[in-house]
Structure formats: structure tokens, C-alpha cells
Design a protein around this motif. Sequence first.
Motif: not given
Lengths: 259, 308
Positions: B163, B171-172, B175, B192, B194, B197, B200
Amino acid sequence: MKKALIVLEKEWLELRLQRALLWATLILPPLITALAVATFFVVGKISSGVSLPATPLPPEFAGLSLLEIGQAIVGKQFSTLFLLLPIFIPSVLASYAIVGEKRERTLEPVLATPIRTWELLLGKMLAALIPALGITIASAALFVAGVLAFAVTDRVRAVVVTPGWILAVLVDTPLLGLIGVALIVVLSSRVNDPRTAQQISAVLIVPVLGLLFGQLAGVVVLGPPLALGIGVILAAIAAASLWFAARVFQREVILTRWR
Amino acid sequence: MAHAIETHGLTRRFDGRLAVDGLSLAIEAGTVFGFLGPNGAGKTTTVRMLAALIAPTDGDAIVAGHALGVDDTALRRSVGILTEQPGLYDRLSARQNLRYFARLYDLDAARVDAQVERYLHLLELWDRRDEPVGTFSKGMRQKLAIARALLHEPPVVFLDEPTAALDPEAARTVREFVKGLRAEGRTIFLTTHNLPEADELCDSIGIFQCRLLRMGSPRELRAGLFGAGTVVRVVGDAARLVPLARSLRFVRTAHAEGDTLTLELEDPETRNPELVDALAAAGARIRYVERLQHSLEDVYLRLVGGHK
């Protein structure tokens, strides 16, 4: 081998989409051929007013008239260009296929597939060599047809279209092209601009120019033995170049050492 | 549960410089593993080794049932990889790009077009299938590169910064797609930067800087590094309450910022009433009492910062 053909197909697809590059590269042999045949034809009509060059003439020119010598010189000069084209064209195509791909960072996803590196290398080399050799040999055939059609005498035909030259076109030019492409592969590990690779690979035209000037000066006679001898030397150089290119073109080397 | 990826002492040196030092890990099949570490930590080198792109200097690994260095062609057929750069052919269309890779991944002729169509639909690129990729946005390119990594339905997928540089919506989408891959039973090796992220998406996380610093689920990592704690918000400045809090025998650490008092303490559920009584007795007017939640970022910074 199947994957090499997949690569080749993709390269040609990309080439077809690069119209400017395609035309600029592949138009050269037909243009040179047209120019060669036209000049050959015109010289055959007007060379009665031309004086002989000050340099000694090649031995095979002995006994030719001034008109015949004029046409023979033009024919010889242009015929040597067909040995240069297979160096130039595949170098341009290969530099875009390999250095271009390196610059665009598209090699890593390809290397992540189950393709073997020799298949990738072979596909790229063939993609550059086949069109170059095809168009060069087709243009050379047209040149031969033009010489046969417009030569003022059979003696001119015999001097320009020699067995040595035909052998050189059929045997030596593919090897020169192969060396040119192998050189591009080796250069790819160091340069990031296709034009830089082309410029450096242009050094390969020097021996061919030497052959041209040697012929015109009467020092070199490109007969079948010399053409085959050159072929043997070129085959050895091509084998060494391919070996070196294959060493450079390895997953590990491409991903960790190419800069 | 079987392991999709197992490494033992995986090591890689470049001209004597150690890039990956004795990496040993086991990743369960059908899970998302987050591989976190700073730039230059050796994450991409690790991914390249596991995808049989470069050879390890030492150690061994089994990826999707294939031992590294034994039949790397078969291994490559069993993994998909999203490289750091999308690496797409700009002049070719989305469909031509995918067809090329589908054939390189040995899909039979009948399956090539079906798979290309399936993934172009799944990643919402079907309407742009015949346009040159050079005209695509970053998000579309990234989605196409993800599609390319999945065409041959690999059980193990490496996603290197999937992402990065995408807008929030793209990005969503990515994901959600990764979650879908996990639901299909694939194993995802995700690198990553992030951290939310990773929190999650990932079932387990490895924090890496040349060597594996810590590995576990996000919850285990938090619990392993930070004690349990409580956040108390009061009326006025909380700093005056810090000496009192520190004097309580069950409080390990206490610090204040504005109206917020943050405490690490033993067994908050038992000790919180005592804490609240003590603060109230000292004149504090309490607005909220909340459980102290450490982010994955806290874990990461403590581990990576500590390692530096």
C-alpha cells in the motif's frame, strides 16, 4: 525453449508499439539498399567522365573499363554496409529490450517466474537478432538483384557480388549481430541508458570498416577463404561473448550487482 | 497447523556485509505474517531469498513445501511476489501485461485468458483492460501488480509494501483484498512500514533488523514489551499527581502529559479502585479511567530503537 518464445513474442509486441524506434531502426536497410541501387544505376550511366582514383585499385579490378570500375567501386562500397547493419540494428533493439527493462525495473517480476535465465536471455537476443538479420538479408538480396539488373557488364557483377561477400553476409553478419547483442547484455550490467549502450557497442563497426578500407585499398580480398576465416574468428568471439553475457545475466547478478 | 514457510539460520552476506543474520522463523499456512523493519534492514533481501531469486549464504528454508536451492523453478511456481516497484510494461495494456506473466507461470492456454479476466474483475480493472498501463494511476498499477502475483494461484504470496504511496481509498481496497486472500487459505508474507496496517492485517509479526528481534501476534508483542496499565484523565494539570502515583507500591511507572496521567501497574483490574481512591483523596477530580493501549508503533519503536 517455450518460454524463450513467449519472451520473444512480448518483445515484438512492445516493439510494434514503439513505432518511432521501429521505423527509425528498420527503415535503414531498405533506404541504404535503395540508395545503393540508385547510385549504382546512375554511375553506370555517367561514369564515362569520372577519373580513376589515385589509390591503387584492388586486383580484381584489373582489365575493367573506366565505366566498369566506377560501378564496381560504388558496388563494393555499398556491399560492405550490409556487414555493418547487423551490428547496428540488433544493438538498438537489444539495448531497449534489456537496458530499457532494467531501467523500468521490470526484470525482477520476470525473474520471479519459473523462467530460466537462459530462456529469458535467448528470447531477448532472438527478438533483436531475427528482425535485424531478416531485414538485412532481404535488403542484401534486393541489392544483389539491383546489381544484377543494372551492372553494365557481367564483369562488374562478378566483382561486386562475389562468393566471399555472399558468405560474409550469410555467415559473418549473424555472428556480428550476436556479438553486438552479447555486448549489450554485458553493458547492461553497468549502464542505465539504452543510448549509452548503443554508443559503446558501436565500437564493433571498427573491424568492419577496416575490412571496407582494406578492400578498397586492394590490401584485402574478401574471398570465400577469408569470409570463412573471419567467420571462425567471429564464432570464437561470439562464443566467448555469449559465455560472458550468460555469466552477467543471472538472477543473482542482475538483482544484486546491476547498477 | 502446517507451516507454509520455515527458515533455519537463513543468512545472506554481500561482499562480507551481513544483510540477513541467522533468520529462523515458522509461519503457519493460511495466515498473514507481517515483516517489519526499518529501511535497509534486509527485508527485501529476505523476500528475495524466500522467493528463490537470490541464494542464501547459509541456512535453509522450506517455502510452500519446496526446499530452497533444491528445485527453485518449482518453488517459484508456488509463490507469487509483489516487488517493491510494480515493474509493469507501460506500453502494454493491463491484459497484455497479465497474459505475458500468466504464460510465464506455465498456465495452460485455456486458463490464461480465464485467469486474466478473473483478476482484472476482482481488482476492478476490467473496464481499463485494453489501455496502456502507462496511463494508469499508482493505485491501479499496484492493483495490477498484485493481480500479476496471483494469476497462477500460488499458496504463498509475498507482498512488499503493497500500500506504499497509495491514496487511502486504494490502500483500503488492497487491504480488503489481502484479507480475502487469507480467507482463501493463502499465506501472505507482508512487508510494510504501515504499522496500523500490520496491526489490522497480520496474525503474526516479526520485527527485523538484520536479525529477527521479536516475533509473535500483535497482542503478544504488546504484552511482552509493555506491562498492563491505566490512563487517568483529570481536571487540570496531571503532573502534580505523579509523585503520589509513584509512591503507590503497585505502580511501576507514572508520567503525565497535560490532563492525562499514564501508569503502568500490576493487575489493573484489582488495583484500579485503590488507585482512583488515592488520587481522589489527593484532590484529583477524575474525568475518565481507561485501559492503557500500546500501539504496534510503540512496540516497533522500542524494539528497533533499542536495537540501535
